[in-house]
Design an enzyme around this catalytic site. Structure first.
Site, PDB file in Angstrom:
ATOM      1  N   LYS A 112       0.966  -1.217  -0.125  1.00  0.00           N
ATOM      2  CA  LYS A 112       0.043   0.016  -0.054  1.00  0.00           C
ATOM      3  C   LYS A 112       0.631   1.262  -0.088  1.00  0.00           C
ATOM      4  O   LYS A 112       0.775   2.160  -0.671  1.00  0.00           O
ATOM      5  CB  LYS A 112      -1.027  -0.190   1.311  1.00  0.00           C
ATOM      6  CG  LYS A 112      -2.173  -0.699   1.200  1.00  0.00           C
ATOM      7  CD  LYS A 112      -3.214   0.154   1.836  1.00  0.00           C
ATOM      8  CE  LYS A 112      -4.724  -0.389   1.132  1.00  0.00           C
ATOM      9  NZ  LYS A 112      -5.216  -1.455   1.453  1.00  0.00           N
ATOM     10  N   LYS A 194      -3.934 -10.580  -7.256  1.00  0.00           N
ATOM     11  CA  LYS A 194      -4.989 -11.155  -6.615  1.00  0.00           C
ATOM     12  C   LYS A 194      -6.482 -10.380  -6.827  1.00  0.00           C
ATOM     13  O   LYS A 194      -6.491  -9.287  -7.000  1.00  0.00           O
ATOM     14  CB  LYS A 194      -4.489 -11.674  -5.368  1.00  0.00           C
ATOM     15  CG  LYS A 194      -5.112 -10.344  -4.493  1.00  0.00           C
ATOM     16  CD  LYS A 194      -5.029 -10.728  -2.945  1.00  0.00           C
ATOM     17  CE  LYS A 194      -5.215  -9.572  -2.330  1.00  0.00           C
ATOM     18  NZ  LYS A 194      -5.420  -9.392  -0.749  1.00  0.00           N
ATOM     19  N   LYS A 197     -11.225  -6.471  -3.565  1.00  0.00           N
ATOM     20  CA  LYS A 197     -12.200  -5.548  -3.605  1.00  0.00           C
ATOM     21  C   LYS A 197     -11.882  -4.198  -4.269  1.00  0.00           C
ATOM     22  O   LYS A 197     -12.659  -3.293  -5.014  1.00  0.00           O
ATOM     23  CB  LYS A 197     -12.776  -5.186  -2.142  1.00  0.00           C
ATOM     24  CG  LYS A 197     -13.042  -6.183  -1.222  1.00  0.00           C
ATOM     25  CD  LYS A 197     -12.990  -6.130   0.079  1.00  0.00           C
ATOM     26  CE  LYS A 197     -12.253  -7.089   0.845  1.00  0.00           C
ATOM     27  NZ  LYS A 197     -12.716  -7.474   2.228  1.00  0.00           N
TER      28      LYS A 197
HETATM   29  P1  TYM Z   1      -9.866 -10.078   3.919  1.00  0.00           P
HETATM   30  O1  TYM Z   1     -10.987  -9.451   4.547  1.00  0.00           O
HETATM   31  O2  TYM Z   1      -9.099  -9.221   3.060  1.00  0.00           O
HETATM   32  O3  TYM Z   1     -10.252 -11.395   3.373  1.00  0.00           O
HETATM   33  C1  TYM Z   1     -11.019 -12.288   3.885  1.00  0.00           C
HETATM   34  C2  TYM Z   1     -10.406 -13.970   3.577  1.00  0.00           C
HETATM   35  O4  TYM Z   1     -10.499 -13.937   2.191  1.00  0.00           O
HETATM   36  C3  TYM Z   1      -9.111 -14.391   1.793  1.00  0.00           C
HETATM   37  N1  TYM Z   1      -8.998 -13.810   0.432  1.00  0.00           N
HETATM   38  C4  TYM Z   1      -8.646 -14.512  -0.814  1.00  0.00           C
HETATM   39  N2  TYM Z   1      -8.521 -15.961  -0.746  1.00  0.00           N
HETATM   40  C5  TYM Z   1      -8.251 -16.217  -2.078  1.00  0.00           C
HETATM   41  N3  TYM Z   1      -7.985 -15.215  -3.184  1.00  0.00           N
HETATM   42  C6  TYM Z   1      -8.292 -14.037  -3.110  1.00  0.00           C
HETATM   43  N4  TYM Z   1      -8.210 -13.395  -3.994  1.00  0.00           N
HETATM   44  C7  TYM Z   1      -8.751 -13.856  -1.604  1.00  0.00           C
HETATM   45  N5  TYM Z   1      -8.870 -12.476  -1.204  1.00  0.00           N
HETATM   46  C8  TYM Z   1      -9.316 -12.352  -0.046  1.00  0.00           C
HETATM   47  C9  TYM Z   1      -8.179 -13.827   2.678  1.00  0.00           C
HETATM   48  O5  TYM Z   1      -6.819 -14.561   2.671  1.00  0.00           O
HETATM   49  C10 TYM Z   1      -8.751 -13.902   3.942  1.00  0.00           C
HETATM   50  O6  TYM Z   1      -8.749 -15.053   4.730  1.00  0.00           O
HETATM   51  N6  TYM Z   1      -7.019  -9.386   8.122  1.00  0.00           N
HETATM   52  C11 TYM Z   1      -8.157 -10.307   7.640  1.00  0.00           C
HETATM   53  C12 TYM Z   1      -9.192 -10.237   8.377  1.00  0.00           C
HETATM   54  C13 TYM Z   1      -9.088 -10.681   9.618  1.00  0.00           C
HETATM   55  C14 TYM Z   1      -8.629 -12.069  10.177  1.00  0.00           C
HETATM   56  C15 TYM Z   1      -8.636 -12.031  11.535  1.00  0.00           C
HETATM   57  C16 TYM Z   1      -8.720 -13.445   9.486  1.00  0.00           C
HETATM   58  C17 TYM Z   1      -9.168 -10.012  10.755  1.00  0.00           C
HETATM   59  N7  TYM Z   1      -8.811 -10.673  11.870  1.00  0.00           N
HETATM   60  C18 TYM Z   1      -8.349 -12.953  12.317  1.00  0.00           C
HETATM   61  C19 TYM Z   1      -8.196 -14.390  10.366  1.00  0.00           C
HETATM   62  C20 TYM Z   1      -7.998 -14.164  11.737  1.00  0.00           C
HETATM   63  C21 TYM Z   1      -8.475  -9.773   6.126  1.00  0.00           C
HETATM   64  O7  TYM Z   1      -8.307  -8.224   5.986  1.00  0.00           O
HETATM   65  O8  TYM Z   1      -9.033 -10.353   5.144  1.00  0.00           O
END
Ligand code: TYM
Length: 331
Positions: A112, A194, A197
């Site tokens: 970022k 990847k 959003k």
């Molecule tokens: P976030 O909201 O960016 O994504 C949610 C979950 O989806 C997975 N993901 C993907 N997997 C495969 N291909 C993609 N293109 C793709 N985009 C997103 C992410 O790896 C994630 O598992 N920090 C985390 C949220 C979070 C969290 C936690 C997760 C906060 N606290 C504690 C586990 C444990 C996040 O921003 O994910």
């Protein structure tokens, strides 16, 4: 006793196919075998600027989509992060035990920063320490996430181990669980990045609530290559490899060879049409349930019950940690 699993999704914007395949799908499969704790990471949302009305809609949509995708509030603990105050408090404690050098190595923040985005917040920088708290509060054995979150789970482990060495065994140290297929679903317009959003005009990202015609169009115009063979070769054919992964994971991890065989001698048009059928079939199923749930009180009852169950676990951990650190006086 069942092993416990915990994970969350940050609903900045709408959930997309990447978060479904990389994460949510695992939560749903896991709730049979594990005690699943699935939360909505709304504190993480505000690490980047949000429009309040839009954020609130996204939160409600996210709960409805958790349920529509098959998470069952009777089997899983489903809650909103801000309903359990312990997250912010342990988050602060974790932040005080994490080195700047460790945060500086987090690739998501570095990316970022490298993009030159102005006014990045302090919350975005310390975000992995809140994520560590999210995890450690519930003493899970596994944390199912996509590839991009692996580094954050590893940081959580490092800091937890360091604190255990200093204060005694205050934390249970979990393992990340990364799916074999679909851990990194790529953008349809640029399969070297990847699916996310924040994907430009969003032609490369399929949202779970996309209009089915739009979703089909996005797949039909997905970037491929000039080789003309349906073969899983991420290096030379990243677009086709991505579509194969999407198809395989939405068809119960169907073997890649099986898909390659079905499309032997056929063109990319036929293959894309078949992928679009599978994706739209899944979206239709999810959306049908979403529309049944979105205006019902199932959302409120799920969150209330989930928060009560989550608090009961989180408060015990926080108390233990604060005691071990020497921060508490009153029982
Ligand atoms: P976030 O909201 O960016 O994504 C949610 C979950 O989806 C997975 N993901 C993907 N997997 C495969 N291909 C993609 N293109 C793709 N985009 C997103 C992410 O790896 C994630 O598992 N920090 C985390 C949220 C979070 C969290 C936690 C997760 C906060 N606290 C504690 C586990 C444990 C996040 O921003 O994910």
């Amino acid at each position: 006793m069942k092993h416990r699993m915990l994970s969350g999704i940050k609903p900045t914007g709408q959930l997309h196919l990447g978060s479904y395949i990389g994460a949510l799908r695992q939560f749903v499969q896991s709730q049979e075998e594990y005690e699943m704790v699935a939360f909505i990471a709304n504190l993480h949302c505000i690490t980047v600027p949000q429009e309040p009305a839009e954020l609130q809609k996204n939160l409600r949509d996210c709960v409805a989509l958790y349920l529509a995708c098959g998470l069952d509030p009777k089997k899983s603990i489903i809650f909103l992060q801000t309903d359990v105050m312990e997250h912010a408090q342990l988050g602060y404690i974790m932040c005080c035990h994490t080195y700047l050098g460790e945060l500086n190595r987090m690739t998501q923040f570095k990316d970022k920063q490298a993009k030159g985005e102005a006014n990045l917040s302090g919350g975005l920088y310390t975000y992995p320490t809140l994520m560590a708290a999210d995890i450690l509060l519930y003493e899970p054995d596994y944390v199912p996430v996509g590839e991009d979150q692996k580094q954050h789970v590893e940081l959580c482990r490092d800091v937890a181990i360091r604190m255990n060495n200093r204060y005694g065994e205050i934390f249970h140290v979990p393992e990340p669980m990364i799916p074999e297929v679909g851990a990194r679903i790529m953008s349809l317009t640029d399969p070297t990045h990847k699916m996310s959003k924040s994907d430009g005009l969003n032609r490369g990202c399929i949202y779970l609530l996309d209009d089915l015609k739009d979703a089909r169009k996005k797949i039909m115009s997905a970037k491929t290559d000039s080789l003309g063979i349906v073969k899983y070769d991420p290096e030379n054919q990243p677009g086709i490899a991505n579509l194969i992964q999407i198809m395989s994971s939405l068809q119960d991890d169907r073997p890649f060879e099986d898909i390659e065989k079905e499309f032997e001698g056929k063109g990319y048009g036929d293959f894309k049409r078949a992928v679009a059928d599978v994706v739209c079939g899944k979206l239709e199923e999810i959306q049908k349930r979403y529309y049944e749930i979105i205006d019902s009180d199932l959302i409120e009852t799920t969150l209330k019950d989930g928060a009560d169950r989550a608090r009961a676990i989180a408060s015990v951990t926080l108390d233990r940690v604060q005691r071990a650190i020497g921060m508490e006086i009153i029982d």
